[in-house]
Design an enzyme around this catalytic site. Sequence first.
Site, mmCIF file in Angstrom:
data_model
loop_
_atom_site.group_PDB
_atom_site.id
_atom_site.type_symbol
_atom_site.label_atom_id
_atom_site.label_comp_id
_atom_site.label_asym_id
_atom_site.label_seq_id
_atom_site.Cartn_x
_atom_site.Cartn_y
_atom_site.Cartn_z
ATOM 1 N N GLY A 1 -9.198 6.376 -5.657
ATOM 2 C CA GLY A 1 -7.863 5.989 -5.231
ATOM 3 C C GLY A 1 -7.959 4.606 -4.842
ATOM 4 O O GLY A 1 -8.955 4.009 -4.234
ATOM 5 N N ASP B 1 -10.241 6.880 7.287
ATOM 6 C CA ASP B 1 -8.933 6.687 7.399
ATOM 7 C C ASP B 1 -7.919 7.719 7.589
ATOM 8 O O ASP B 1 -7.973 8.594 6.800
ATOM 9 C CB ASP B 1 -8.666 5.977 5.884
ATOM 10 C CG ASP B 1 -7.304 5.362 5.756
ATOM 11 O OD1 ASP B 1 -6.424 5.630 6.470
ATOM 12 O OD2 ASP B 1 -7.037 4.711 4.832
ATOM 13 N N ASP C 1 0.909 -1.020 -0.046
ATOM 14 C CA ASP C 1 0.010 0.107 -0.089
ATOM 15 C C ASP C 1 0.872 1.196 -0.092
ATOM 16 O O ASP C 1 1.542 1.544 0.995
ATOM 17 C CB ASP C 1 -1.090 -0.210 1.112
ATOM 18 C CG ASP C 1 -1.822 1.122 1.318
ATOM 19 O OD1 ASP C 1 -1.826 1.777 0.305
ATOM 20 O OD2 ASP C 1 -2.038 1.785 2.484
ATOM 21 N N VAL C 2 0.975 1.799 -1.364
ATOM 22 C CA VAL C 2 1.905 3.198 -1.360
ATOM 23 C C VAL C 2 1.114 4.386 -1.002
ATOM 24 O O VAL C 2 0.276 4.700 -1.880
ATOM 25 C CB VAL C 2 2.523 3.025 -2.626
ATOM 26 C CG1 VAL C 2 3.711 4.291 -2.848
ATOM 27 C CG2 VAL C 2 3.104 1.603 -3.042
ATOM 28 N N ASP D 1 -6.449 3.008 -2.638
ATOM 29 C CA ASP D 1 -6.432 2.680 -1.281
ATOM 30 C C ASP D 1 -7.708 2.913 -0.571
ATOM 31 O O ASP D 1 -8.422 1.999 0.250
ATOM 32 C CB ASP D 1 -5.581 3.783 -0.280
ATOM 33 C CG ASP D 1 -6.039 4.956 -0.601
ATOM 34 O OD1 ASP D 1 -6.424 5.510 -1.775
ATOM 35 O OD2 ASP D 1 -5.589 6.079 0.073
ATOM 36 N N ARG D 2 -8.797 3.710 -1.200
ATOM 37 C CA ARG D 2 -10.115 3.737 -0.819
ATOM 38 C C ARG D 2 -10.913 2.576 -1.426
ATOM 39 O O ARG D 2 -11.665 2.353 -0.529
ATOM 40 C CB ARG D 2 -10.868 5.018 -1.639
ATOM 41 C CG ARG D 2 -9.873 6.238 -1.002
ATOM 42 C CD ARG D 2 -10.581 7.681 -1.388
ATOM 43 N NE ARG D 2 -12.004 7.760 -0.962
ATOM 44 C CZ ARG D 2 -13.024 8.590 -1.574
ATOM 45 N NH1 ARG D 2 -12.946 9.088 -2.779
ATOM 46 N NH2 ARG D 2 -14.044 8.511 -1.011
#
Length: 264
Positions: free
Chosen positions: A109, A131, A6-7, A111-112
């Site tokens: 995104g 988050d 996870d960047v 990550d979302r």
Amino acid sequence: MLLTIDVGNTQTTLGLFSQGGVCQRQWRMATDRTDTADELHERLFGYFLMFGLTLGSVTDVAISSVVPILTQEWQYMMANVLNAEDVLLVDASRDCGIVVDMPDPHQVGADRIANAVAALETYGPSTIVVDFGTATNVDVVDARGAFRGGVIMPGLLLSANSLFSRAAKLSSVPLVAPDHALGETTETAVQSGIVIGAAAAAEGLVARIREELGEPDATVVGTGGFVREISHVTKVFDTIDPDLTLRGIYSIWCHRAAKRAARG
């Protein structure tokens, strides 16, 4: 073994998953946009060496990244240096195992979408994820189990750095929760404004989102690097789940692998 990456804009988190879906190891490192594939290889080798692991145990890789230049370096390193059999890039415009009920999924995104997938799988429909990272993201899974979008606002570090750089008489202070909202010193006043302010913002946004969705009992999950500090000053969270994003990346990889297997 599956390596999930996870960047984020400030930190990169890595998780090593067994076939049974158990996260065996987890590492966190600073995100440096100047890193090359060779430098990423060196870092990863060191992390594995710490625990007596070998990079040869990694057969598959799944990457969620919001830093495009590093996405390329991670991809190159995994494919050409480690010879990983499969490198998956999380992308909301592709099938990730959840309906994305938004006009343009390309804008979501990685990550979302990972947060939403893990939230749906772990807590079920009608879940709100807050988050706390470089930005503070609020990601919403509605009662149908669809990802509906959410909120993006400046995170604690961005807010603090902006304040410290613009206000000459304020110096950097630790981002910890003060004992009271009413700051009695400049330091505690700043801490209250940033930490308790972030908690109050989360409370207000969650209340509005619940009202707009018509789901007053939606589960609220806290995650991200600052969530434990925030959790000291709010009762808005039903649960704290620091590993949510990595588990979401893992779930997306499993979903895509199952689809490939079904196609033969």
